[in-house]
Design a protein around this motif. Sequence first.
Motif, short mmCIF file in Angstrom:
data_model
loop_
_atom_site.label_atom_id
_atom_site.label_comp_id
_atom_site.label_asym_id
_atom_site.label_seq_id
_atom_site.Cartn_x
_atom_site.Cartn_y
_atom_site.Cartn_z
N PHE A 2 0.84 -1.19 0.00
CA PHE A 2 0.00 0.00 0.00
C PHE A 2 0.88 1.25 0.00
O PHE A 2 2.10 1.15 0.12
CB PHE A 2 -0.88 0.05 1.25
N ARG A 3 0.27 2.41 -0.12
CA ARG A 3 1.03 3.64 0.07
C ARG A 3 1.47 3.73 1.53
O ARG A 3 0.66 3.85 2.44
CB ARG A 3 0.18 4.85 -0.30
N GLN A 4 2.78 3.59 1.73
CA GLN A 4 3.40 3.59 3.05
C GLN A 4 2.79 2.54 3.98
O GLN A 4 2.53 2.79 5.15
CB GLN A 4 3.35 4.98 3.68
N GLY A 5 2.58 1.36 3.43
CA GLY A 5 2.07 0.25 4.23
C GLY A 5 2.19 -1.06 3.47
O GLY A 5 2.37 -1.07 2.25
N VAL A 6 2.10 -2.15 4.20
CA VAL A 6 2.18 -3.47 3.59
C VAL A 6 1.00 -4.32 4.05
O VAL A 6 0.34 -4.01 5.04
CB VAL A 6 3.51 -4.19 3.96
N ILE B 68 8.22 -7.74 -1.79
CA ILE B 68 8.21 -6.29 -2.02
C ILE B 68 9.56 -5.82 -2.54
O ILE B 68 9.63 -5.01 -3.48
CB ILE B 68 7.82 -5.55 -0.73
N THR B 69 10.64 -6.32 -1.97
CA THR B 69 11.97 -5.95 -2.45
C THR B 69 12.14 -6.34 -3.92
O THR B 69 12.64 -5.56 -4.74
CB THR B 69 13.04 -6.63 -1.59
N ARG B 70 11.71 -7.55 -4.26
CA ARG B 70 11.83 -8.02 -5.64
C ARG B 70 10.92 -7.22 -6.57
O ARG B 70 11.32 -6.85 -7.68
CB ARG B 70 11.48 -9.51 -5.70
N LEU B 71 9.69 -6.94 -6.14
CA LEU B 71 8.76 -6.16 -6.95
C LEU B 71 9.36 -4.81 -7.32
O LEU B 71 9.39 -4.42 -8.49
CB LEU B 71 7.45 -5.97 -6.19
N LEU B 72 9.85 -4.09 -6.33
CA LEU B 72 10.36 -2.74 -6.57
C LEU B 72 11.62 -2.76 -7.43
O LEU B 72 11.90 -1.79 -8.15
CB LEU B 72 10.62 -2.03 -5.24
N SER B 73 12.36 -3.86 -7.38
CA SER B 73 13.57 -3.96 -8.20
C SER B 73 13.26 -4.12 -9.68
O SER B 73 14.12 -3.88 -10.53
CB SER B 73 14.43 -5.13 -7.72
N TRP C 181 10.69 4.91 0.56
CA TRP C 181 10.05 4.49 1.82
C TRP C 181 10.52 3.11 2.23
O TRP C 181 10.83 2.86 3.41
CB TRP C 181 8.53 4.51 1.65
N TRP C 182 10.64 2.21 1.27
CA TRP C 182 11.01 0.83 1.58
C TRP C 182 12.45 0.74 2.09
O TRP C 182 12.74 -0.10 2.94
CB TRP C 182 10.80 -0.06 0.35
N ARG C 183 13.31 1.59 1.59
CA ARG C 183 14.70 1.58 2.09
C ARG C 183 14.74 1.91 3.58
O ARG C 183 15.62 1.44 4.31
CB ARG C 183 15.55 2.58 1.30
N MET C 184 13.81 2.72 4.04
CA MET C 184 13.76 3.06 5.47
C MET C 184 13.13 1.95 6.30
O MET C 184 13.40 1.82 7.50
CB MET C 184 12.97 4.36 5.67
N MET C 185 12.26 1.15 5.64
CA MET C 185 11.51 0.14 6.38
C MET C 185 12.19 -1.21 6.42
O MET C 185 12.12 -1.93 7.41
CB MET C 185 10.12 -0.03 5.72
N ALA C 186 12.81 -1.60 5.32
CA ALA C 186 13.33 -2.98 5.20
C ALA C 186 14.63 -3.17 5.97
O ALA C 186 15.34 -2.23 6.25
CB ALA C 186 13.55 -3.29 3.70
#
Length: 222
Positions: free
Chosen positions: A167-171, A188-193, A217-222
């Motif tokens: 989601f926008r700023q959510g999973v 999620i990591t694979r999707l964004l790549s 956002w994901w770099r801050m979360m993962a």
Amino acid sequence: MTIHAAGDFGDFSLTIAVSSPPWYQNCYIVRHKPSGEIAIVDPGGDAEQIIAEVKAQQDKLGAKPVDIWLTHGHPDHIGAARAVEQALGVRTIAHSEEKPVIDRASELNRAFTGEGQDGPTHLHLFEGEPDFTLGGATVKTIFTPGHTPGGVCFDFGGFVITGDTLFRQGVGRTDLPGGSEAKLWDSITRLLSKLGDEARLYSGHGPDWSVAEARRWWRMMA
């Protein structure tokens, strides 16, 4: 239900139909403008309004509904599938790993709402990450298990429908049967790549955002 046009992305036109409470789930009506072919992604509820919108596009634009595509099989994403199948003469497509989730959707819906639910009757299952076509245009499937075992995202090029994976700023939640936090994080990591920065991400609930925003956002979360 509220229905609004999200805009055009090259040869595709995107319409969003947000279901009534309690789910406020985003169903997407994707039309390939040159051919008129329509895919209905995740018809979660309010079947009459979804059908009416598709028929309006048929009448005004010569559109032709082809299939229902499911990102996953939770009840808030498939609640209108059977009625849409019957009214529009289409089938429902989902990943083979999602079959147990679809089979138990009525049971899960009863746990949340106290009522059972009809599931799709013309279910076609696929394996892996096949490319689909809509009006001759290629739509990529990206396998994203974690929220559910057979969750997928559909990549139309200029936009991606992510279901409840991201989601926008959510999973998506992982505490329901078949969920896995570790798999979701990897997905999620694979999707964004795989995606370009400018593509828009449209989720199962809530607003859209860009891949660039999601990646930061994901770099801050993962």
